[in-house]
Design an enzyme around this catalytic site. Structure first.
Site, PDB file in Angstrom:
ATOM      1  N   HIS A  65       0.838  -1.194   0.000  1.00 44.26           N
ATOM      2  CA  HIS A  65       0.000   0.000   0.000  1.00 44.26           C
ATOM      3  C   HIS A  65       0.877   1.250   0.000  1.00 44.26           C
ATOM      4  O   HIS A  65       1.925   1.264   0.659  1.00 44.26           O
ATOM      5  CB  HIS A  65      -0.883   0.027   1.261  1.00 44.26           C
ATOM      6  CG  HIS A  65      -1.901  -1.050   1.293  1.00 44.26           C
ATOM      7  ND1 HIS A  65      -1.606  -2.334   1.690  1.00 44.26           N
ATOM      8  CD2 HIS A  65      -3.215  -1.046   0.978  1.00 44.26           C
ATOM      9  CE1 HIS A  65      -2.708  -3.071   1.614  1.00 44.26           C
ATOM     10  NE2 HIS A  65      -3.696  -2.312   1.181  1.00 44.26           N
TER      11      HIS A  65
ATOM     12  N   MET B  25       8.093  -3.785   4.748  1.00 47.33           N
ATOM     13  CA  MET B  25       8.605  -3.801   3.376  1.00 47.33           C
ATOM     14  C   MET B  25       9.354  -2.509   3.058  1.00 47.33           C
ATOM     15  O   MET B  25      10.351  -2.525   2.334  1.00 47.33           O
ATOM     16  CB  MET B  25       7.470  -4.037   2.372  1.00 47.33           C
ATOM     17  CG  MET B  25       6.833  -5.398   2.499  1.00 47.33           C
ATOM     18  SD  MET B  25       8.001  -6.784   2.482  1.00 47.33           S
ATOM     19  CE  MET B  25       8.784  -6.566   0.909  1.00 47.33           C
TER      20      MET B  25
ATOM     21  N   ASP C 205      26.926  -0.170  -6.368  1.00 54.98           N
ATOM     22  CA  ASP C 205      27.077   0.618  -7.591  1.00 54.98           C
ATOM     23  C   ASP C 205      28.238   1.599  -7.485  1.00 54.98           C
ATOM     24  O   ASP C 205      29.006   1.780  -8.425  1.00 54.98           O
ATOM     25  CB  ASP C 205      25.780   1.368  -7.904  1.00 54.98           C
ATOM     26  CG  ASP C 205      25.895   2.213  -9.156  1.00 54.98           C
ATOM     27  OD1 ASP C 205      26.272   1.667 -10.211  1.00 54.98           O
ATOM     28  OD2 ASP C 205      25.611   3.428  -9.083  1.00 54.98           O
TER      29      ASP C 205
END
Length: 165
Positions: free
Chosen positions: A85, A120, A135
């Site tokens: 959500h 999450m 990266d």
């Protein structure tokens, strides 16, 4: 009417076993918080170079960039994970520091006041910050290892997990 968990116990499947977003409309709005971590392990010669540089690479400040990326990821978790959500994020903190000689530990803490938790979001923030470190450092080595990523704690909702964030 709120969606109930499927017979398998998985909350993102409907009674027919098809993918479904959980209906949280019947849940109480409460304070929710979660804390997650992800590690980034470097080959020892890379870790030594990073320590000498003050965690700077040719691309700039590694920690500062990872904090920004992790924070952005927290706010966009619902765009990355299909059944999350969209949540108003009340607070987000990332802490990044050495964990032993050759690894960084990234911890992400997230807070909201809503009907569903922010596990999450915390996991996404920690892992995207770790991906950003990779990266920024990959020119030094491709033998950098991410993980494990894990939930450390959550508060609010039906079940509390782990130590208080």
């Amino acid at each position: 009417m709120p969606t109930s968990p499927s017979s398998s116990g998985l909350t993102h499947l409907d009674e027919h076993g098809r993918p479904a977003m959980v209906d949280v409309s019947g849940k109480a709005v409460t304070a929710r918080e979660a804390r997650a971590e992800c590690r980034v392990a470097f080959p020892s010669e890379v870790a030594a170079r990073l320590r000498e540089s003050g965690l700077r690479s040719a691309k700039g400040g590694i920690v500062d960039t990872a904090v920004i990326a992790g924070t952005m990821a927290v706010k966009r978790t619902h765009e990355l994970i299909p059944f999350c959500h969209p949540l108003p994020i009340d607070g987000c903190r990332l802490a990044i520091d050495w964990d032993g000689e050759d690894a960084l530990r990234i911890e992400c803490s997230v807070r909201t006041t809503h009907r569903t938790g922010v596990e999450m979001e915390a996991l996404t923030g920690a892992t995207v910050a770790a991906l950003t470190v990779y990266d920024m450092c990959k020119a030094l080595s491709h033998d950098i290892v991410l993980g494990p990523a894990r939930l450390l704690a959550k508060r609010g909702g039906r079940h509390d997990v782990g130590e208080a964030p």
